[in-house]
Design an enzyme around this catalytic site. Sequence first.
Site, short mmCIF file in Angstrom:
data_model
loop_
_atom_site.label_atom_id
_atom_site.label_comp_id
_atom_site.label_asym_id
_atom_site.label_seq_id
_atom_site.Cartn_x
_atom_site.Cartn_y
_atom_site.Cartn_z
N THR A 1 -11.89 0.60 0.65
CA THR A 1 -12.97 -0.37 0.53
C THR A 1 -12.63 -1.67 1.24
O THR A 1 -13.46 -2.56 1.35
CB THR A 1 -13.28 -0.66 -0.95
N GLN B 1 0.95 4.81 5.17
CA GLN B 1 2.19 5.59 5.30
C GLN B 1 2.34 6.62 4.19
O GLN B 1 2.97 7.67 4.38
CB GLN B 1 3.41 4.66 5.32
N SER C 1 1.35 -1.83 -10.17
CA SER C 1 1.74 -0.95 -11.28
C SER C 1 1.98 0.49 -10.85
O SER C 1 2.58 1.26 -11.59
CB SER C 1 0.66 -0.97 -12.37
N HIS D 1 0.01 1.59 2.45
CA HIS D 1 -0.88 2.60 1.88
C HIS D 1 -1.07 3.76 2.87
O HIS D 1 -1.03 4.92 2.48
CB HIS D 1 -2.25 1.99 1.55
#
Length: 183
Positions: free
Chosen positions: A36, A55, A14, A53
């Site tokens: 995590t 990048q 999303s 993520h």
Amino acid sequence: MDEKIILVTGAARSGKSEWAEYLAKISQKPVIYIATSSVDEKDQEWCDRIERHRQRRLPQWQTQEIPRQLSETIDNSPFTHCLLIDSLGTWVANCLEMSAAEWLEISDRFLYSLKNAAVDVILVAEETGWGVVPAYPLGRLFRDRLGDLCRRIGTIADAVYLVTGGHALNLSQLGQSLSIIGQ
């Protein structure tokens, strides 16, 4: 950004991580990105997701892989920083083998750390309760633990955002907290 605790929730894909990253960026504080999840070299698709993520993160952001010790991380983070924790769903999954009593203890400790945090904290969490009830017990346990945790965080958060359809909605401004029930 005046909020101390921010919860960003939404469905898969999303844009919730991107919104949380934007909020961390505009905090104008040094950011510590708490992942995590751990890299599993045998799962290429997971490695690709993690790389996407990475990048997006600003080069000056510090990244730490913390699969379980979120309370300690919050307690020991400098007040001058902003923590971005992505994601609570993975953290809950990392703790699924815990008994109900152990989970209650670790989640209560986590909420205590959030309430008393000296550092700003942005949390990313998946919405899992909008779909079919999982057909297996572990799936229901995951959904129930994450849903309950998000609800509890939502009552103490300064801002709660729902990200859906490419839009971030500030639920703290649009809705009423359920914390008023029983008062």
